[in-house]
Design a protein around this motif. Structure first.
Motif, short mmCIF file in Angstrom:
data_model
loop_
_atom_site.label_atom_id
_atom_site.label_comp_id
_atom_site.label_asym_id
_atom_site.label_seq_id
_atom_site.Cartn_x
_atom_site.Cartn_y
_atom_site.Cartn_z
N LEU A 74 -2.22 45.00 37.24
CA LEU A 74 -1.81 43.61 37.48
C LEU A 74 -3.01 42.68 37.28
CD1 LEU A 74 0.16 44.26 40.79
CD2 LEU A 74 1.16 43.90 38.53
N GLU A 75 -2.78 41.56 36.65
CA GLU A 75 -3.87 40.58 36.56
C GLU A 75 -3.29 39.18 36.45
OE1 GLU A 75 -6.34 40.13 32.87
OE2 GLU A 75 -5.07 41.73 32.14
N GLY A 76 -4.06 38.21 36.91
CA GLY A 76 -3.60 36.82 36.91
C GLY A 76 -3.61 36.24 35.49
N ILE A 77 -2.65 35.37 35.26
CA ILE A 77 -2.53 34.74 33.93
C ILE A 77 -3.22 33.37 34.00
CG2 ILE A 77 -0.31 33.55 34.35
CD1 ILE A 77 -0.72 35.60 31.29
N PRO A 78 -3.95 32.98 32.93
CA PRO A 78 -4.58 31.66 32.98
C PRO A 78 -3.58 30.52 32.76
CG PRO A 78 -5.16 32.80 30.95
CD PRO A 78 -4.29 33.73 31.73
N VAL A 79 -3.84 29.41 33.39
CA VAL A 79 -3.02 28.22 33.16
C VAL A 79 -3.90 26.99 33.42
CG1 VAL A 79 -2.07 28.09 35.52
CG2 VAL A 79 -0.77 27.16 33.62
N ILE A 80 -3.49 25.87 32.84
CA ILE A 80 -4.27 24.64 33.00
C ILE A 80 -3.32 23.54 33.46
CG2 ILE A 80 -5.73 22.92 31.83
CD1 ILE A 80 -6.42 25.15 29.77
N ASN A 81 -3.75 22.78 34.46
CA ASN A 81 -2.95 21.65 34.94
C ASN A 81 -3.66 20.36 34.52
OD1 ASN A 81 -0.55 21.04 36.47
ND2 ASN A 81 -1.89 20.11 37.98
N VAL A 82 -2.93 19.52 33.79
CA VAL A 82 -3.55 18.32 33.23
C VAL A 82 -2.93 17.07 33.87
CG1 VAL A 82 -3.75 16.97 31.08
CG2 VAL A 82 -3.95 19.46 31.00
N HIS A 83 -3.78 16.12 34.24
CA HIS A 83 -3.28 14.82 34.74
C HIS A 83 -3.77 13.75 33.77
CE1 HIS A 83 -4.18 17.50 38.08
NE2 HIS A 83 -3.44 16.81 38.90
N ILE A 84 -2.87 12.89 33.35
CA ILE A 84 -3.31 11.77 32.51
C ILE A 84 -2.76 10.47 33.10
CG2 ILE A 84 -3.30 10.72 30.20
CD1 ILE A 84 -2.99 13.52 29.04
N TRP A 85 -3.67 9.58 33.42
CA TRP A 85 -3.28 8.26 33.93
C TRP A 85 -3.26 7.32 32.73
CZ3 TRP A 85 -6.06 11.70 36.81
CH2 TRP A 85 -5.67 11.90 38.14
N PHE A 86 -2.12 6.64 32.52
CA PHE A 86 -1.97 5.72 31.38
C PHE A 86 -2.17 4.27 31.81
CE2 PHE A 86 0.10 9.54 29.87
CZ PHE A 86 -0.31 9.60 28.54
N ASP A 87 -2.37 3.42 30.80
CA ASP A 87 -2.63 2.01 31.12
C ASP A 87 -1.34 1.21 31.28
OD1 ASP A 87 -1.77 2.01 28.53
OD2 ASP A 87 -3.37 0.73 27.75
N ARG A 88 -0.20 1.87 31.10
CA ARG A 88 1.08 1.17 31.32
C ARG A 88 2.17 2.19 31.67
NH1 ARG A 88 0.72 -1.23 25.52
NH2 ARG A 88 -1.41 -0.85 26.13
N LYS A 89 3.34 1.64 31.95
CA LYS A 89 4.43 2.51 32.39
C LYS A 89 5.16 3.06 31.17
CE LYS A 89 6.92 3.84 36.07
NZ LYS A 89 6.37 4.60 37.20
N LEU A 90 5.40 4.38 31.16
CA LEU A 90 6.17 5.00 30.09
C LEU A 90 7.64 4.97 30.47
CD1 LEU A 90 3.87 8.13 29.73
CD2 LEU A 90 4.02 6.26 28.09
#
Ligand code: FAD
Length: 515
Positions: A312-328
Motif C-alpha cells: 500500500l502506498e499513498g497517491i500524490p495529489v495537488i490542491n490549487v487555490h486561485i483568487w481571481f480579480d472578478r466574479k466568474l
C-alpha cells in the motif's frame, strides 16, 4: 456508537478505564478518541504538527484567506460522518447543495451539463431518472450498454464489488463490452474525483463501491460543503468533545519511535521526538500507511500482518487555490472539470459560507493525476508551484475561453493581461505527495484489520479495512472501529476467533522466505 455507549456503562461498572495513546490527529485519530471518550476511556491524541486535521488541515495566509490541504466534499452516503455531526450537534454546518452532478462540457467550452436527481423519488429510480433525462453526455445506446456491467452489482452486491478489485476500470469495461465513450464521459471524471487516478490505473472496486452507495440510498450522491475551514468547523468541536470528557488532544507532539517490550514484543511506550516517553494501556496508530511503515519496530517487521503494508502506498495529489480579480459565472456546488490535468473543483466564493465573496471568485481545484503511478506521464508533484499554476490557468482558459484569460504574453502568475476576462489575483498550491492509499488493482485485500497481532496495538486510519474508500467517511469509520476494538479489550471480552484479518497467502509466503 450504540455499542460504545453500552461499553461506557459496562466500563464504569467494571472500572476498567483505559489510558489510550493515539498517534495522529487527523479525522481518524480524532474519531477514535471521540468514541473512546464517550465510552468512558481516557484518550490522549498525539499530533505531530501544530494543527489538527491531517489531510483536512488548513491554515491562513497573510491576508487571512484560508488555504486547505484539499477541497472536501461530503456525501449523503456518509452515515458515520453524519452521525458524528449529529453527535457534536453541528449538523447546521453542512451546506447541502441541489442534488445533481455537474460536468463541464467537453465539446462546448464554458458550458455545463448536469445529471439532476429528482426529489422524493426513491433510489435507484432517482438515479435512473437522472441518467435517462440527461441527453447531452451519453446516447440511449451507450446508457443501455452500461447495464450488463452494472446489473451484477445490484443482484450480487458486495461480493461482486470486492471481486472486481483485480481489474482496472478499463479492463472491466472491456470485459463487459462497455463503449469507450463511457470512460471518456464519466469514468475519467469519477476516477479522478474518487481517488485522483486515471481509469486505466484505478481498481474497478472503487467506482462500484461509490455507485453502489449512490444507487442504494436516495440522497447517497447528494453533496455538501462544510460552511468554513475544517480545523475550526469540524476538528475543534471534536477536540472540545474529547477534552470535556477527560481526554486530551496534544499538537506539536511527533512520535519518533514505537518501543517494544523485551519479553513479548508488545508496545512498551512511545518515544517522542523531544526524547520524552509516553506510556498508556493501549496504543492506536492513526497515521497514514506511508508513515507507519517507517515506524514499524524491527521486532515486528517480518510478521505478515505488517508486511502487507508494503503493498500500500499513498497517491500524490495537488490542491490549487486561485483568487481571481472578478466574479466568474459559477455553479453553486461541485463541478467535474473533464480536463486531463484537473479533477473536481468549486468556486468557494459562491459555495462556502465563510469564503463567500460577491465580487471576486476563488476556485479551489484538485489537480490530478499527479504522477505516472496515477496516470499520465508527467510527475507534476515534483514541479514548481509556478509550473502547476501555469498549467492550471492554461486548462481554465481552454475550458472557459470567454471568462478566463491566459494570454501567453502575460504569464499566469502576472497580474497584468487582457481586459474583460478574469485574471489571477493570487494563488496557493498545496502538494500532498502521499495522500489516500493508491487504489490501483489488487490492493483491497492488503488493507489491514484494526485489530493487530500485537495485543496492545490497534490501527485506525482511512486506509485500514472498512467498506468505504480512503475518504473522510473511511477515516471516521476506521477510527470508530478501532475504538470498538479498544473497548472490547478493556472489557476483556473473550473472542472465540481473532478479528485480525487473514493476511493474503503471497505475503505470508514472502514473509516466511525472509525469516
Ligand atoms: P490523515 O488525515 O493523514 O491523518 C494522519 C495524521 O497523523 C496527520 O495529522 C499527521 O500529521 C499525523 N502523524 C503522522 N505521523 C505522525 C507521528 N509520527 N506522530 C504524530 N502524528 C503523526 N475525502 C472525502 O471524503 N471527500 C473529499 O472530497 C476528499 N477530497 C480530498 C482532497 C484532497 C486534495 C485530499 C488530499 C484528500 C481528500 N479526501 C477526501 C480524503 C480525506 O482527506 C482523507 O481520507 C482523510 O482526511 C484521512 O484521514 P486520516 O485521519 O485517516 O489520515
Amino acid at each position: 456508537s450504540q455499542k460504545l455507549t453500552a461499553c461506557a456503562a459496562a466500563t464504569a461498572q467494571a472500572g476498567k478505564k483505559q489510558k489510550v495513546a493515539i498517534i495522529g490527529g487527523g479525522l481518524s485519530g480524532l474519531s477514535c478518541a471521540k468514541y473512546l471518550s464517550d465510552a468512558g476511556h481516557e484518550p490522549l491524541v498525539l499530533e505531530a504538527r501544530g494543527l489538527l486535521g491531517g489531510k483536512v488541515s488548513a491554515w491562513q495566509d497573510e491576508d487571512g484567506d484560508w488555504i486547505e490541504t484539499g477541497l472536501h466534499i461530503f456525501f449523503g452516503a456518509y452515515p458515520n460522518m453524519m452521525n458524528m455531526f449529529a453527535e457534536l450537534d453541528i449538523e447546521d454546518r453542512l451546506q447541502w447543495k441541489d442534488h445533481k452532478m455537474t460536468f463541464a462540457m467537453q465539446e462546448r467550452p464554458g458550458e455545463f451539463t448536469s445529471f439532476n436527481f429528482p426529489p422524493n423519488v426513491p433510489a435507484p429510480f432517482n438515479m435512473a431518472a437522472a441518467i435517462l433525462s440527461n441527453t447531452e453526455m451519453l446516447t440511449i445506446e451507450e446508457k443501455l450498454r452500461m447495464v450488463p456491467g452494472l446489473l451484477p452489482m445490484l443482484t450480487e452486491g458486495q461480493s461482486f464489488i470486492d471481486a472486481q478489485d483485480e481489474l482496472s476500470v478499463l479492463q472491466f469495461m472491456e470485459k463487459y463490452g462497455m463503449p469507450r465513450r463511457i470512460n471518456d464521459e464519466i469514468f475519467i471524471a469519477m476516477g479522478k474525483a474518487l481517488d485522483f487516478i486515471d481509469p486505466d490505473k484505478l481498481s474497478m472496486t472503487v467506482v462500484l463501491t461509490a455507485m453502489n452507495r449512490f444507487i442504494n440510498e436516495a440522497d447517497g450522491s447528494q453533496t455538501a460543503f462544510l460552511d468554513g475551514n475544517q480545523p475550526d468547523r469540524l476538528c475543534a468541536p471534536m477536540k472540545a468533545h474529547i477534552e470535556a470528557r477527560g481526554g486530551e488532544v496534544r499538537t506539536n507532539a511527533p512520535v519518533a519511535e514505537i518501543l517494544t517490550r523485551e519479553e513479548d514484543g508488545s508496545v512498551q511506550g512511545l518515544r517522542m521526538q523531544d526524547g520524552s516517553i509516553v506510556t498508556a494501556d493501549i496504543y492506536v496508530s492513526a497515521m497514514p500507511v506511508d508513515v507507519l511503515k517507517r515506524l514499524v519496530p524491527a521486532r515486528w517487521s517480518t510478521m505478515p500482518y505488517f508486511r502487507q503494508f508494503d503493498e500500500l502506498e499513498g497517491i500524490p495529489v495537488i490542491n490549487v487555490h486561485i483568487w481571481f480579480d472578478r466574479k466568474l459565472r459559477s455553479v453553486d456546488g461541485l463541478c467535474f472539470s473533464r480536463s486531463p490535468l484537473l479533477s473536481v473543483y468549486a468556486d468557494m466564493s459562491t459555495t462556502c459560507k465563510e469564503y463567500y465573496d460577491e465580487e471576486k471568485s476563488m476556485l479551489e481545484l484538485v489537480f490530478a493525476p499527479c504522477s505516472p503511478l496515477a496516470g499520465g506521464n508527467i510527475n507534476w508533484i515534483a514541479k514548481s508551484d509556478e509550473e502547476i499554476i501555469d498549467a492550471t490557468m492554461g486548462e481554465l482558459a481552454r475550458l472557459f475561453p470567454l471568462e478566463i484569460a491566459n494570454d501567453p504574453r502575460y504569464p499566469a502568475t502576472s497580474k497584468q493581461g487582457p481586459q474583460g476576462q478574469a485574471k489571477l489575483r493570487k494563488y496557493a498550491v498545496v502538494k500532498v505527495p502521499r495522500s489516500v492509499y493508491a487504489a490501483i488493482p489488487g490492493r483491497n485485500k492488503y488493507r489491514p484489520s484494526q485489530e493487530t497481532p500485537i495485543p496492545n496495538l490497534v490501527l485506525a486510519g482511512d486506509w485500514t479495512s472498512q467498506k468505504y474508500l480512503g475518504s473522510m467517511e473511511g477515516a471516521i469509520l476506521g477510527g470508530k472501529l478501532a475504538a470498538e476494538v479498544v473497548a472490547d479489550k478493556a472489557l476483556g471480552t473473550a473472542r472465540s476467533t481473532s478479528r485480525v484479518k487473514v493476511v493474503p497467502r503471497d505475503i505470508v509466503e514472502r514473509a516466511a522466505a525472509v525469516e
